[in-house]
Design a protein around this motif. Structure first.
Motif, short mmCIF file in Angstrom:
data_model
loop_
_atom_site.label_atom_id
_atom_site.label_comp_id
_atom_site.label_asym_id
_atom_site.label_seq_id
_atom_site.Cartn_x
_atom_site.Cartn_y
_atom_site.Cartn_z
N MET A 66 -5.77 -17.23 -26.36
CA MET A 66 -5.54 -15.14 -27.09
C MET A 66 -3.72 -14.92 -27.36
SD MET A 66 -6.75 -12.12 -24.95
CE MET A 66 -6.13 -10.92 -25.15
N VAL A 67 -3.34 -14.53 -27.82
CA VAL A 67 -2.12 -14.38 -28.04
C VAL A 67 -1.42 -13.19 -27.90
CG1 VAL A 67 -0.03 -14.45 -28.73
CG2 VAL A 67 -1.38 -16.79 -28.72
N LYS A 106 -8.67 -24.48 -33.98
CA LYS A 106 -9.17 -23.29 -33.75
C LYS A 106 -9.19 -21.92 -33.16
CE LYS A 106 -7.30 -23.18 -28.64
NZ LYS A 106 -6.81 -22.98 -27.45
N PRO A 107 -9.74 -21.05 -34.07
CA PRO A 107 -10.05 -19.88 -33.89
C PRO A 107 -8.94 -18.71 -32.46
CG PRO A 107 -11.20 -20.53 -33.97
CD PRO A 107 -11.84 -21.27 -33.76
N VAL A 108 -7.76 -18.18 -32.30
CA VAL A 108 -7.04 -17.43 -31.93
C VAL A 108 -7.37 -15.88 -32.12
CG1 VAL A 108 -4.74 -17.25 -30.29
CG2 VAL A 108 -5.83 -19.31 -31.09
N VAL A 109 -7.27 -15.41 -31.39
CA VAL A 109 -7.10 -13.57 -30.95
C VAL A 109 -5.73 -13.45 -30.92
CG1 VAL A 109 -8.25 -10.99 -30.11
CG2 VAL A 109 -9.35 -13.83 -30.42
N LEU A 110 -5.16 -12.68 -32.05
CA LEU A 110 -3.73 -12.68 -31.97
C LEU A 110 -3.86 -10.49 -31.58
CD1 LEU A 110 -1.30 -12.39 -32.23
CD2 LEU A 110 -1.27 -12.22 -34.61
N PHE A 111 -3.47 -10.30 -30.52
CA PHE A 111 -3.24 -9.06 -30.44
C PHE A 111 -1.79 -8.75 -30.99
CE2 PHE A 111 -7.30 -8.88 -28.58
CZ PHE A 111 -8.31 -7.69 -28.67
N VAL A 151 -0.79 -12.27 -41.78
CA VAL A 151 -1.03 -13.85 -42.41
C VAL A 151 -1.66 -14.39 -40.78
CG1 VAL A 151 0.20 -15.84 -42.83
CG2 VAL A 151 1.32 -13.50 -43.57
N ALA A 152 -2.30 -14.82 -39.76
CA ALA A 152 -3.07 -15.54 -39.46
C ALA A 152 -4.63 -15.38 -39.63
CB ALA A 152 -2.81 -15.60 -37.87
N GLU A 153 -4.63 -13.91 -40.25
CA GLU A 153 -5.96 -14.14 -41.33
C GLU A 153 -6.44 -15.34 -42.15
OE1 GLU A 153 -6.43 -9.50 -40.35
OE2 GLU A 153 -6.05 -10.38 -42.08
N GLN A 154 -5.34 -15.96 -42.47
CA GLN A 154 -5.88 -17.06 -43.32
C GLN A 154 -6.20 -17.85 -42.84
OE1 GLN A 154 -2.03 -16.97 -46.12
NE2 GLN A 154 -1.90 -14.81 -46.68
N ASN A 155 -5.95 -19.07 -41.55
CA ASN A 155 -6.02 -19.59 -41.12
C ASN A 155 -7.50 -19.52 -39.85
OD1 ASN A 155 -3.63 -21.34 -42.07
ND2 ASN A 155 -2.74 -20.62 -40.80
N GLY A 156 -8.58 -18.88 -40.00
CA GLY A 156 -9.06 -18.01 -39.52
C GLY A 156 -8.71 -17.33 -37.98
N ARG A 158 -8.40 -14.05 -35.49
CA ARG A 158 -8.68 -12.61 -35.77
C ARG A 158 -7.53 -12.00 -35.16
NH1 ARG A 158 -12.42 -10.42 -30.43
NH2 ARG A 158 -11.94 -8.41 -30.67
N VAL A 159 -7.65 -11.13 -36.09
CA VAL A 159 -6.32 -10.51 -35.83
C VAL A 159 -6.44 -8.72 -35.55
CG1 VAL A 159 -3.77 -9.81 -36.62
CG2 VAL A 159 -4.47 -11.83 -36.73
N VAL A 160 -6.14 -8.23 -34.33
CA VAL A 160 -6.18 -7.11 -33.60
C VAL A 160 -4.56 -6.72 -33.75
CG1 VAL A 160 -6.94 -5.63 -32.57
CG2 VAL A 160 -8.45 -7.10 -32.34
N ARG A 161 -4.56 -5.76 -34.70
CA ARG A 161 -2.87 -4.41 -35.02
C ARG A 161 -3.33 -3.28 -34.12
NH1 ARG A 161 -3.35 -3.16 -40.33
NH2 ARG A 161 -5.56 -4.18 -40.36
N MET A 162 -2.39 -3.44 -32.91
CA MET A 162 -2.44 -2.59 -32.03
C MET A 162 -1.65 -0.95 -32.31
SD MET A 162 -3.14 -4.38 -28.46
CE MET A 162 -0.74 -5.01 -28.09
N ARG A 163 -1.57 -0.15 -32.88
CA ARG A 163 -0.58 1.07 -33.36
C ARG A 163 -0.58 1.69 -31.98
NH1 ARG A 163 -2.73 1.91 -39.44
NH2 ARG A 163 -1.76 0.00 -39.87
N LEU A 164 0.28 1.87 -31.46
CA LEU A 164 0.55 2.10 -29.79
C LEU A 164 1.21 3.25 -30.49
CD1 LEU A 164 2.03 -1.15 -28.18
CD2 LEU A 164 0.11 0.05 -27.64
#
Length: 299
Positions: A66-67, A106-111, A151-156, A158-164
Motif C-alpha cells: 500500500m502506498v 502484484k496489485p497495490v493500493v495507492l491512496f 496511470v497506475a490503474e493501467q497496471n492493475g 487500485r487508486v483512491v484520490r483523496m480530495r482533502l
C-alpha cells in the motif's frame, strides 16, 4: 502489510505513520526531512530523498503493498512564478516517479492526495465527487496530480484520490496556525466570512483511509471533509469560543491580496464540498462537528 508514505514526515504523514504502526503494519516514509518518527523502530524506516527525481527511493515503493502519496510543497505562503512551479513539480513529478516504481507482479493500493481546491470557487453549490475541476491554478494542479495517479490503474493497481479539505490536528497544520493567531487576540473571519470552509479532523482522515482500504470495491475520488461544512465566519466564532478569545477581527480582502498576492484568492474562495461517497460507503465520522473537534484539539 508493508506501507510506504511519501511526504511521511509531514503533519498528516506523521499521524498516519503512527496510526498504521499501531495497527501492526510496517511503514517506510520517504521525504527530504532527516528526522525520523520516534515510535516502534522495528516497524519503521525512513528514506531520505527528493521524490521529484527518480532514484533509489523507488525501491521502497516496489516492495509496498500500500502506498500513501502526500508529498508536495506547502501552498501556505505568498506565490510567485518560481514557487508555483515548486508547488506543481513537487506533486506531479513525485506522483509520476512513484507510479513508475509500483510493482508489476502484484496489485497495490495507492491512496494519492489531492484537495477540494480541485473544484475552485463554486459559491453556494453543493459539490460531490462527480464535479469537474476548475481552471484556476490549484484546479489545474489537482487535475494533473490526479491524472498522474490514475496511470497506475493501467497496471492493475487500485487508486483512491483523496480530495482533502483543511485538515485539523493537534500537532501541526491549519489548527496550529489558526490557534496561534486567535491566542494573540488577532483572530476573525477572512474576507466576507461567507465562503464555505470544508475541513476534517486528522483522526477521520486516518479512519477514512482504513475504511476504504477494507472495502475492495472502493476506488476513485473521495471528498475528505465533514458532511456539513461551516462558513468561514462560523469557523472563526468556533475558534474564538474554544480558545476563549474574541473572533471579530476580520481580515479584509484587499489586505489579504496585498500581503499574499494570488494565494489570497484561495482563502477568499470556498467550496461547499460534501463527502458523498464516504457517507454512501458507510463511513461514520468521529468528529462531524467543528465545536466537538476543537474541544478535542484544545484539550
Amino acid at each position: 502489510m508493508k506501507i510506504t508514505i511519501t511526504g511521511g514526515t509531514g503533519f498528516i504523514g506523521t499521524y498516519l505513520t503512527r496510526f498504521f504502526i499501531e495497527k501492526g503494519h510496517l511503514v517506510t516514509t520517504i521525504g527530504t526531512r532527516t528526522r525520523k518518527i520516534a515510535i516502534h523502530p522495528a516497524r519503521y524506516d525512513h528514506v531520505l530523498a527528493d521524490t521529484r527525481r527518480s532514484g533509489r527511493w523507488q525501491a521502497s515503493v516496489a516492495k509496498a503493498d500500500m502506498v500513501i502519496n502526500l508529498a508536495g510543497k506547502s501552498i501556505l505562503k505568498r506565490w510567485n512564478k518560481a514557487y508555483k512551479k515548486e508547488i506543481y513539480d513537487s506533486r506531479i513529478l513525485t506522483t509520476r516517479h512513484l507510479v513508475a516504481a509500483l510493482p508489476r507482479e502484484k496489485p497495490v493500493v495507492l491512496f494519492s492526495a489531492s484537495a477540494v481546491g480541485y473544484y475552485g470557487n463554486r459559491g453556494d453549490d453543493i459539490i460531490i465527487e462527480n464535479e469537474g475541476p476548475s481552471d484556476d491554478f490549484l484546479g489545474r494542479v489537482c487535475r494533473d496530480w490526479e491524472n498522474e495517479a490514475m496511470v497506475a490503474e493501467q497496471n492493475g493497481h487500485r487508486v483512491v484520490r483523496m480530495r482533502l479539505g483543511v485538515v485539523f490536528g493537534e500537532d501541526g497544520g491549519a489548527f496550529q496556525q489558526m490557534a496561534k493567531v486567535f491566542r494573540r487576540f488577532a483572530g476573525g473571519p477572512v474576507g466576507t466570512g461567507r465562503q464555505w470552509f470544508p475541513w476534517i479532523h486528522i483522526q477521520d482522515v486516518a479512519g477514512a483511509i482504513h475504511h476504504i482500504l477494507g472495502k475492495a470495491d472502493l476506488d476513485g475520488a473521495f471528498n475528505f471533509c465533514v458532511p456539513h461544512p461551516p462558513r468561514n465566519r462560523d469557523v472563526a466564532r468556533a475558534f474564538g469560543y474554544a480558545l476563549n478569545r474574541p473572533a471579530g477581527l476580520a481580515a479584509p480582502s484587499f489586505m489579504l491580496r496585498l500581503v499574499l498576492g494570488e494565494f489570497a484568492e484561495t482563502l477568499l474562495a470556498g467550496q461547499q464540498a460534501v463527502p458523498d461517497r464516504l457517507i454512501r460507503s458507510g463511513f461514520v465520522f468521529r468528529f462531524p462537528e467543528l465545536d466537538q473537534a476543537l474541544t478535542d484539539l484544545v484539550a
